[in-house]
Motif scaffolding. Sequence first.
Motif, short mmCIF file in Angstrom:
data_model
loop_
_atom_site.label_atom_id
_atom_site.label_comp_id
_atom_site.label_asym_id
_atom_site.label_seq_id
_atom_site.Cartn_x
_atom_site.Cartn_y
_atom_site.Cartn_z
N THR A 1 19.58 46.51 -20.67
CA THR A 1 18.49 46.32 -19.73
C THR A 1 17.60 45.22 -19.84
OG1 THR A 1 16.58 47.80 -18.76
CG2 THR A 1 17.08 47.89 -20.88
N HIS B 1 11.75 50.59 -19.99
CA HIS B 1 12.75 51.43 -19.99
C HIS B 1 13.46 51.86 -21.05
CE1 HIS B 1 13.47 50.16 -15.64
NE2 HIS B 1 12.31 50.80 -15.73
N GLN C 1 14.35 53.89 -9.83
CA GLN C 1 14.62 53.57 -11.42
C GLN C 1 14.37 54.87 -12.35
OE1 GLN C 1 12.54 50.26 -12.54
NE2 GLN C 1 13.57 48.79 -10.81
N GLU D 1 18.46 60.29 -19.47
CA GLU D 1 17.91 61.07 -20.49
C GLU D 1 18.38 62.43 -20.52
OE1 GLU D 1 13.52 60.84 -22.35
OE2 GLU D 1 13.59 61.10 -20.32
N GLU E 1 19.82 50.70 -13.52
CA GLU E 1 18.69 50.79 -13.04
C GLU E 1 18.44 49.56 -12.09
OE1 GLU E 1 18.77 49.31 -15.74
OE2 GLU E 1 16.80 49.29 -16.74
N LEU F 1 16.82 56.92 -14.70
CA LEU F 1 16.24 56.91 -16.31
C LEU F 1 16.16 58.34 -16.64
CD1 LEU F 1 13.81 54.12 -16.63
CD2 LEU F 1 16.00 54.05 -17.43
#
Length: 124
Positions: free
Chosen positions: A89, A94, A67, A75, A59, A71
């Motif tokens: 990260t 996050h 971002q 996912e 990200e 994400l």
Amino acid sequence: MFRLGPKDWEIAEDVMAEIGISHLAHKLWGQMSGGQFQMVLIARALAGRPQIMVLDEPETGFDFRNQLIVLNLLESLAKDHGLTIIMNTHYPAHALRISTSALLLHPHQPPQFGTTQKVITAKN
């Protein structure tokens, strides 16, 4: 010299469409933003149909909106396609948002590994 066959092009086009970057198909990398190039690298990796992806701060370099797009993509890949994603990260939020497990490394303490909710705490 390796040449892409029709099946390779089909896979590349499918992956680009799946992650929403078909509009970048004919753009040179030097004309892309850092975020666009990051998405192309993710697509390139996905075209190999991996079972596991290891990502270093995927990200980073994105504004907040992008971002979230990355994400959400990660996912979705994990949940809908069974892809195992290992990423580092610097954003605890996050990890809390999309991870099921977390490994916390600290230079003066033993590593902590477990469910994200138990590892990523206010104390840690």
